[in-house]
Design a protein around this motif. Structure first.
Motif, PDB file in Angstrom:
ATOM      1  N   ALA A  20      -8.149   0.773  -8.578  1.00 35.62           N
ATOM      2  CA  ALA A  20      -6.369   0.853  -7.749  1.00 35.62           C
ATOM      3  C   ALA A  20      -6.432   1.904  -6.651  1.00 35.62           C
ATOM      4  N   PRO A  21      -5.831   1.570  -5.939  1.00 38.80           N
ATOM      5  CA  PRO A  21      -4.629   0.517  -6.305  1.00 38.80           C
ATOM      6  C   PRO A  21      -4.854  -0.496  -5.499  1.00 38.80           C
ATOM      7  N   SER A  23      -5.880  -3.161  -7.065  1.00 40.80           N
ATOM      8  CA  SER A  23      -5.580  -3.769  -7.569  1.00 40.80           C
ATOM      9  C   SER A  23      -3.586  -4.510  -7.608  1.00 40.80           C
ATOM     10  N   CYS A  24      -2.759  -3.682  -6.737  1.00 35.97           N
ATOM     11  CA  CYS A  24      -1.155  -3.853  -6.666  1.00 35.97           C
ATOM     12  C   CYS A  24      -0.952  -4.824  -4.994  1.00 35.97           C
ATOM     13  N   GLN A  27      -1.360 -11.456  -4.940  1.00 31.10           N
ATOM     14  CA  GLN A  27      -2.929 -11.335  -5.397  1.00 31.10           C
ATOM     15  C   GLN A  27      -2.854 -13.244  -4.294  1.00 31.10           C
ATOM     16  N   THR A 113       1.765   3.587  -7.805  1.00 31.61           N
ATOM     17  CA  THR A 113       1.761   2.250  -8.257  1.00 31.61           C
ATOM     18  C   THR A 113       2.376   1.664  -7.752  1.00 31.61           C
ATOM     19  N   LYS A 114       2.396   0.407  -8.573  1.00 32.74           N
ATOM     20  CA  LYS A 114       2.094  -0.834  -7.721  1.00 32.74           C
ATOM     21  C   LYS A 114       3.728  -1.250  -6.713  1.00 32.74           C
ATOM     22  N   LYS A 115       4.720  -0.001  -7.296  1.00 32.62           N
ATOM     23  CA  LYS A 115       5.810  -0.246  -5.911  1.00 32.62           C
ATOM     24  C   LYS A 115       5.689   0.636  -5.237  1.00 32.62           C
ATOM     25  N   VAL A 117       2.734   1.242  -3.450  1.00 35.28           N
ATOM     26  CA  VAL A 117       1.978   0.472  -2.312  1.00 35.28           C
ATOM     27  C   VAL A 117       3.071  -0.573  -2.583  1.00 35.28           C
ATOM     28  N   GLU A 118       3.511  -1.627  -3.106  1.00 36.94           N
ATOM     29  CA  GLU A 118       4.337  -2.777  -2.575  1.00 36.94           C
ATOM     30  C   GLU A 118       5.322  -2.158  -0.998  1.00 36.94           C
TER      31      GLU A 118
END
Length: 134
Positions: A20-21, A23-24, A27, A113-115, A117-118
């Motif tokens: 992490a981070p 993996s966010c 892909q 969190t993924k959010k 990072v996005e």
């Protein structure tokens, strides 16, 4: 404004097992993970990534040297390469340089969190009208 397509991401992180981070990240982007700022500098001699993620675990001189190289690479391409600084909260010391980076700077950490990072990616990867040093 539209968001730039991330085809290639250079990750400069000494802790290869830190997921992490990273993996966010998208892909479908080609990611290259190097464990030293020297290897990142070598990579930047020949290639231009769409995004650089730099660990805050490196020493200030290592970070400044890589930022200088990244700035030179951006200057030669007339395009400011977006930069995200990643803080490993498990690391004893982290260094975040004071830089504006033309509104192309983001900060994430090992608990992002993924959010989160996005959202940072969306902001730093906005297409720019100028070179970014204004």
């Amino acid at each position: 404004m539209s968001t730039l397509k991330l085809n290639s991401i250079l990750i400069v992180e000494p802790k290869k097992e830190l997921a992490a981070p990273y993996s966010c990240l998208p892909q479908d982007a080609h990611t290259l993970h190097v464990t030293s700022t020297q290897r990142a500098t070598q990579y930047l001699q020949d290639k231009t990534p769409d995004l650089v993620i730099l660990s805050a675990s490196y020493s200030p001189p290592q970070i400044f040297h890589l930022l200088e190289t990244l700035k030179e690479k951006s200057s030669s391409n007339m395009y400011l390469i977006p930069l995200i600084l990643a803080i490993d909260l498990g690391h004893k010391n982290s260094f975040i340089p004071g830089t504006y980076w033309g509104e192309k700077l983001g900060i994430v950490n090992s608990l992002s969190t993924k959010k989160e990072v996005e959202l940072v990616l969306k902001r730093v990867c906005q297409e720019q009208k100028s070179f970014g040093y204004n």
